[in-house]
Design an enzyme around this catalytic site. Sequence first.
Site, PDB file in Angstrom:
ATOM      1  N   TYR A 141       8.553   6.225  50.492  1.00 16.26           N
ATOM      2  CA  TYR A 141       7.404   7.120  50.677  1.00 16.26           C
ATOM      3  C   TYR A 141       6.728   6.893  52.018  1.00 16.26           C
ATOM      4  O   TYR A 141       6.146   7.796  52.587  1.00 16.26           O
ATOM      5  CB  TYR A 141       6.370   6.911  49.567  1.00 16.26           C
ATOM      6  CG  TYR A 141       6.590   7.743  48.330  1.00 16.26           C
ATOM      7  CD1 TYR A 141       7.773   7.665  47.619  1.00 16.26           C
ATOM      8  CD2 TYR A 141       5.599   8.607  47.870  1.00 16.26           C
ATOM      9  CE1 TYR A 141       7.970   8.413  46.480  1.00 16.26           C
ATOM     10  CE2 TYR A 141       5.782   9.361  46.728  1.00 16.26           C
ATOM     11  CZ  TYR A 141       6.974   9.267  46.035  1.00 16.26           C
ATOM     12  OH  TYR A 141       7.149  10.021  44.906  1.00 16.26           O
ATOM     13  N   LYS A 191      18.447  -0.840  42.290  1.00 17.51           N
ATOM     14  CA  LYS A 191      19.816  -0.338  42.487  1.00 17.51           C
ATOM     15  C   LYS A 191      20.539  -1.377  43.338  1.00 17.51           C
ATOM     16  O   LYS A 191      21.057  -1.088  44.427  1.00 17.51           O
ATOM     17  CB  LYS A 191      19.760   1.053  43.151  1.00 17.51           C
ATOM     18  CG  LYS A 191      21.086   1.784  43.217  1.00 17.51           C
ATOM     19  CD  LYS A 191      21.615   2.229  41.856  1.00 17.51           C
ATOM     20  CE  LYS A 191      23.019   2.789  42.001  1.00 17.51           C
ATOM     21  NZ  LYS A 191      23.664   3.089  40.706  1.00 17.51           N
ATOM     22  N   ASP A 223      19.880   3.829  37.174  1.00 16.79           N
ATOM     23  CA  ASP A 223      20.594   4.857  36.400  1.00 16.79           C
ATOM     24  C   ASP A 223      20.701   4.448  34.939  1.00 16.79           C
ATOM     25  O   ASP A 223      20.465   5.252  34.030  1.00 16.79           O
ATOM     26  CB  ASP A 223      21.983   5.148  37.013  1.00 16.79           C
ATOM     27  CG  ASP A 223      22.806   3.900  37.316  1.00 16.79           C
ATOM     28  OD1 ASP A 223      22.260   2.776  37.242  1.00 16.79           O
ATOM     29  OD2 ASP A 223      24.002   4.050  37.641  1.00 16.79           O
ATOM     30  N   ASP A 247       8.328   6.807  40.493  1.00 14.92           N
ATOM     31  CA  ASP A 247       7.913   8.210  40.411  1.00 14.92           C
ATOM     32  C   ASP A 247       8.791   8.949  39.407  1.00 14.92           C
ATOM     33  O   ASP A 247       8.311   9.662  38.531  1.00 14.92           O
ATOM     34  CB  ASP A 247       8.024   8.852  41.804  1.00 14.92           C
ATOM     35  CG  ASP A 247       7.629  10.322  41.778  1.00 14.92           C
ATOM     36  OD1 ASP A 247       6.580  10.636  41.193  1.00 14.92           O
ATOM     37  OD2 ASP A 247       8.393  11.147  42.325  1.00 14.92           O
ATOM     38  N   ASP A 251       7.859  10.020  35.093  1.00 20.55           N
ATOM     39  CA  ASP A 251       7.892  11.378  34.513  1.00 20.55           C
ATOM     40  C   ASP A 251       8.805  11.399  33.291  1.00 20.55           C
ATOM     41  O   ASP A 251       8.493  11.998  32.272  1.00 20.55           O
ATOM     42  CB  ASP A 251       8.402  12.405  35.527  1.00 20.55           C
ATOM     43  CG  ASP A 251       7.273  13.048  36.322  1.00 20.55           C
ATOM     44  OD1 ASP A 251       6.240  12.382  36.525  1.00 20.55           O
ATOM     45  OD2 ASP A 251       7.417  14.217  36.731  1.00 20.55           O
TER      46      ASP A 251
HETATM   47  C1  IPM Z   1       2.830  11.218  41.350  1.00 21.43           C
HETATM   48  C2  IPM Z   1       3.090  12.461  42.143  1.00 21.43           C
HETATM   49  C3  IPM Z   1       2.978  12.116  43.620  1.00 21.43           C
HETATM   50  C4  IPM Z   1       4.049  11.095  43.942  1.00 21.43           C
HETATM   51  C5  IPM Z   1       3.066  13.318  44.579  1.00 21.43           C
HETATM   52  C6  IPM Z   1       1.999  14.345  44.264  1.00 21.43           C
HETATM   53  C7  IPM Z   1       2.997  12.899  46.014  1.00 21.43           C
HETATM   54  O1  IPM Z   1       4.328  13.009  41.825  1.00 21.43           O
HETATM   55  O2  IPM Z   1       1.709  10.683  41.433  1.00 21.43           O
HETATM   56  O3  IPM Z   1       3.732  10.769  40.640  1.00 21.43           O
HETATM   57  O4  IPM Z   1       5.205  11.462  44.185  1.00 21.43           O
HETATM   58  O5  IPM Z   1       3.737   9.911  43.926  1.00 21.43           O
HETATM   59 MN    MN Z   2       5.387  11.951  40.276  1.00 20.72          MN
END
Ligand code: IPM
Ligand code: MN
Length: 355
Positions: A141, A191, A223, A247, A251
């Site tokens: 990042y 990884k 993975d 990240d 999710d």
């Molecule tokens: C998160 C979001 C952010 C990230 C974006 C909005 C930059 O997806 O907080 O997970 O990738 O960290």
């Molecule tokens: Mn995210």
Amino acid sequence: MIKKIVVIPGDGIGPEITEQAVKICRAAAEGSEIDLAFETKYAGGAAIDRYGEPLPEDTLEVCRGADAILLGAVGGPAWDHVAPALRPEKAILGLRKALGLYANLRPVRVFPALVSHAPLKAEVVTGVDMMLVRELNGGIYYGSRSESEIVNGVEEAWDTELYNTAEVTRIVRLAAQIAAKRQSSVVSVDKANVLASSRLWRRTAETVVREFPNIKLNHLYVDNCAMQIVLAPTQFDVIVTNNLFGDILSDEAAVITGSIGMLPSASIGDGPGLYEPIHGSAPDIAGQGIANPLGTILSAAMMFRYSLGAEEIAVKIEQAVEKVLAEGYRTADLFKQGSSKVTTDEMGQQVLNHL
Ligand code: IPM
Ligand code: MN
């Protein structure tokens, strides 16, 4: 004791959900020794529209001087055309870096009342309770990159994944400290079969965990971890990983509970912490009063826990949310026949009533 909280409503549903969370914070802190002072600031698309930049210096300054920051969400299609350096997301990335928020904590729990919403079988998700600890100030990042260059007549772009032992040490140490208060198990995700940065990560994690004789450390390749989260998510207690893997995995871990609108997060470091729901700005439903405020309300609970030193208030808020769900109140995202449909504001009111 006065605690200064900066509220950044942001974009889309951000203003609606932060309004509810502020209401809950005020009520939850009432009668305690904590006196909350809120100040609202702009960031993200809302700041681009007003000041031409996603993270105005004034917003950053006020955040630096605060005890904690409560953020709704930033971004939306209205700002898709802006230059990469000015995107609304730059507000979040800028805040994380400027405030030294190196750790992102994403607790993933399945609320018993919501098991039927999970995309996985009830027996797979029942009992899921993990804490994802994501490194937030380093890695790809923030590594150097090139948007575009021509090499031998072909266009290229590149990003860099880089970690040093100090960065890995502090995040793994935090994960181990968190695990010590839970089930004492840490899974470090990397990884290392391919990436040098991951091999350094793994070696460092091994070294750090020697400080914690009671912590069990395992390693998983990313993975395999992605697969295990779907296959047998109850095996996890604390997961620690780098910025990019964190990240993606957060999710995935969030959605198996069936309620991404519910999940909170805390970004912490040496200064004030930043608290936000993990769902986005949901521009498609903004302004309709139907968004689920519980992710933001639960983020506020984390704020009491990690930045305001008020564990009992955090627990009080979390229990109120649990009761409201058990009684069948649902915003549109979680509504099913047989439950009581409520608006954003009514959901806030229900939580308030149960405090
Ligand atoms: C998160 C979001 C952010 C990230 C974006 C909005 C930059 O997806 O907080 O997970 O990738 O960290
Ligand atoms: Mn995210």
